[in-house]
Design a protein around this motif. Structure first.
Motif, mmCIF file in Angstrom:
data_model
loop_
_atom_site.group_PDB
_atom_site.id
_atom_site.type_symbol
_atom_site.label_atom_id
_atom_site.label_comp_id
_atom_site.label_asym_id
_atom_site.label_seq_id
_atom_site.Cartn_x
_atom_site.Cartn_y
_atom_site.Cartn_z
ATOM 1 N N ALA A 118 0.837 -1.208 0.000
ATOM 2 C CA ALA A 118 0.000 0.000 0.000
ATOM 3 C C ALA A 118 0.867 1.253 0.000
ATOM 4 N N GLY A 119 1.893 1.267 0.816
ATOM 5 C CA GLY A 119 2.786 2.426 0.874
ATOM 6 C C GLY A 119 3.534 2.643 -0.425
ATOM 7 N N VAL A 120 4.038 1.555 -1.014
ATOM 8 C CA VAL A 120 4.755 1.668 -2.287
ATOM 9 C C VAL A 120 3.814 2.162 -3.375
ATOM 10 N N LEU A 121 2.609 1.626 -3.406
ATOM 11 C CA LEU A 121 1.652 2.059 -4.425
ATOM 12 C C LEU A 121 1.322 3.537 -4.248
ATOM 13 N N GLN A 122 1.200 3.978 -3.010
ATOM 14 C CA GLN A 122 0.957 5.403 -2.759
ATOM 15 C C GLN A 122 2.137 6.228 -3.283
ATOM 16 N N TYR A 123 3.360 5.761 -3.038
ATOM 17 C CA TYR A 123 4.572 6.437 -3.541
ATOM 18 C C TYR A 123 4.543 6.490 -5.076
ATOM 19 N N CYS A 124 4.209 5.365 -5.701
ATOM 20 C CA CYS A 124 4.193 5.293 -7.170
ATOM 21 C C CYS A 124 3.169 6.249 -7.781
ATOM 22 N N VAL A 125 1.976 6.297 -7.207
ATOM 23 C CA VAL A 125 0.940 7.200 -7.718
ATOM 24 C C VAL A 125 1.353 8.656 -7.489
ATOM 25 N N ARG A 126 1.831 8.962 -6.299
ATOM 26 C CA ARG A 126 2.235 10.333 -5.953
ATOM 27 C C ARG A 126 3.347 10.844 -6.878
ATOM 28 N N ASN A 127 4.243 9.952 -7.298
ATOM 29 C CA ASN A 127 5.376 10.350 -8.130
ATOM 30 C C ASN A 127 5.149 10.067 -9.618
ATOM 31 N N ASN A 128 3.883 9.832 -9.980
ATOM 32 C CA ASN A 128 3.502 9.600 -11.379
ATOM 33 C C ASN A 128 4.272 8.449 -12.025
ATOM 34 N N LEU A 129 4.541 7.410 -11.249
ATOM 35 C CA LEU A 129 5.221 6.233 -11.770
ATOM 36 C C LEU A 129 4.207 5.212 -12.275
ATOM 37 N N VAL A 130 2.984 5.326 -11.825
ATOM 38 C CA VAL A 130 1.808 4.665 -12.403
ATOM 39 C C VAL A 130 0.739 5.734 -12.406
ATOM 40 N N SER A 131 -0.122 5.692 -13.375
ATOM 41 C CA SER A 131 -1.133 6.737 -13.436
ATOM 42 C C SER A 131 -2.454 6.172 -13.903
ATOM 43 N N ALA A 149 -5.362 3.005 -11.293
ATOM 44 C CA ALA A 149 -4.253 2.929 -10.339
ATOM 45 C C ALA A 149 -4.612 3.661 -9.054
ATOM 46 N N THR A 150 -5.221 4.821 -9.188
ATOM 47 C CA THR A 150 -5.619 5.600 -8.020
ATOM 48 C C THR A 150 -6.689 4.870 -7.217
ATOM 49 N N ALA A 151 -7.630 4.255 -7.906
ATOM 50 C CA ALA A 151 -8.691 3.524 -7.220
ATOM 51 C C ALA A 151 -8.135 2.323 -6.460
ATOM 52 N N VAL A 152 -7.220 1.586 -7.064
ATOM 53 C CA VAL A 152 -6.608 0.439 -6.391
ATOM 54 C C VAL A 152 -5.808 0.926 -5.192
ATOM 55 N N LYS A 153 -5.035 1.997 -5.392
ATOM 56 C CA LYS A 153 -4.241 2.568 -4.294
ATOM 57 C C LYS A 153 -5.151 2.961 -3.144
ATOM 58 N N ASP A 154 -6.241 3.670 -3.427
ATOM 59 C CA ASP A 154 -7.165 4.109 -2.382
ATOM 60 C C ASP A 154 -7.772 2.915 -1.649
ATOM 61 N N SER A 155 -8.119 1.868 -2.403
ATOM 62 C CA SER A 155 -8.718 0.680 -1.782
ATOM 63 C C SER A 155 -7.730 -0.043 -0.878
ATOM 64 N N VAL A 156 -6.499 -0.239 -1.368
ATOM 65 C CA VAL A 156 -5.500 -0.960 -0.583
ATOM 66 C C VAL A 156 -5.085 -0.142 0.640
ATOM 67 N N VAL A 157 -4.868 1.153 0.455
ATOM 68 C CA VAL A 157 -4.505 2.005 1.595
ATOM 69 C C VAL A 157 -5.651 2.005 2.608
ATOM 70 N N GLY A 158 -6.886 2.106 2.130
ATOM 71 C CA GLY A 158 -8.034 2.078 3.030
ATOM 72 C C GLY A 158 -8.145 0.767 3.785
#
Length: 145
Positions: free
Chosen positions: A62-75, A79-88
């Protein structure tokens, strides 16, 4: 399959470099640096450069995915929806932002198991590898939902 074609591209680049291109030695050093230097470097997979993401904890993922989205390494919205779900899911389970794995991931450090890790920071060829790793983390994160 995307990873395999990327690895073939890296292999072709390395072969071209070794055939005596003028900046070959420097480019090969960059490629080696991006790929890692073997098992002790905390990387795994072909070329020693693409780490296994399957051993990362859900909170680190979850943390890595948040880093990747924040730094536009996945877009993208997926990607944002998966990140939000996993972080949540992680933060809702009582682990959350105080978890060491989540903190490491949020700072760009993928924990690959057995006390080893892979840093997502870097530029040049390393940044290209990082994009692939972030894609792999996104796929792994989907399996956690």
């Amino acid at each position: 399959m995307r990873v395999t074609s990327s690895l073939l591209g890296f292999a072709a680049l390395a072969a071209a470099v070794m055939q005596g291109q003028p900046a070959g030695a420097q480019l090969l050093d960059q490629l080696k640096g991006a790929a890692g230097s073997g098992p002790g470097s905390g990387t795994g997979g072909a070329l020693g450069g693409l780490p296994s993401v399957s051993q990362a904890s859900p909170s680190n993922t979850a943390g890595v995915l948040q880093y990747c989205v924040r730094n536009n390494l996945v877009s993208g919205s997926a990607a944002t929806a998966v990140k939000d779900s996993v972080v949540g899911k992680v933060t809702g389970s009582g682990q959350g932002a105080n978890d060491a794995g989540f903190k490491a991931g949020n700072n760009g450090l993928l924990q690959t198991g057995n006390g080893q890790s892979f840093s997502l920071s870097g530029s040049g060829v390393k940044e290209q590898v990082t994009h692939k790793v972030c894609d792999m983390v996104l796929q792994h994160a989907k399996s956690l939902l």
